[in-house]
Scaffold this motif. Structure first.
Motif: not given
Length: 156
Positions: A14-17, A23-28, A39-41, A45-50
């Motif tokens: 639930q958290y990840l979704s 995070f994507a919205k904040d980066k935009v 969204i892809d980036l 990033e989440f896959s890399r960190l977790l």
């Protein structure tokens, strides 16, 4: 009174979704990424960190409860595994859900996060806050977090 509980697999999903999109919205909003790539980036990033989801080494993901009600979550990472930052940690994400904001849970949770960090052997903890998130920035400043870097940009 709030309590931290390690995030279980369902809570993590639930958290990840939510977190990937947020995070994507904040980066935009901050001008770092375009909407097309965000969204892809963010997923990368989440896959890399977790890489092992909620069981990723040196990462501690907690659900935050007030009594039995879920009010937020926090992600604390130990960076003491590197030689450049011994005994340091980083708060990668922290949220008090909108319907629970303004009730003091954020301040309580950050104080609890510091207690947990100390138990993990962390003696200095950092975090990142987007400048457009004025409420979070105000909270961190009230809790004596200091600005260590400022990145600025201008569209031309």
């Amino acid at each position: 009174m709030i309590a931290f509980k390690p995030m279980n697999q369902e809570e993590f999903k639930q958290y990840l979704s939510f977190a990937i999109e947020d995070f994507a919205k904040d980066k935009v909003t901050s001008g770092n990424w375009s909407e097309d790539e965000a969204i892809d980036l963010s997923k990368k990033e989440f896959s890399r960190l977790l890489p092992k989801d909620e069981k990723s080494d040196h990462n501690h993901l907690f659900s935050i409860f007030n009594n039995q009600q879920l009010v937020g979550m926090i992600w604390i990472a130990q960076t003491s595994t590197t030689t450049t930052n011994p005994n340091e940690g980083f708060i990668y994400d922290f949220i008090i859900f909108e319907s629970h904001q303004g009730q003091g849970y954020g301040k309580q949770a950050m104080k609890e996060a510091e207690i947990i960090a100390k138990k993990l052997g962390i003696n200095k903890i950092g975090l990142h806050v987007f400048d457009h998130n004025k409420i979070a920035r105000g909270l961190y400043e009230k809790l004596d977090y200091e600005i260590t870097n400022i990145t600025m940009s201008k569209s031309i």
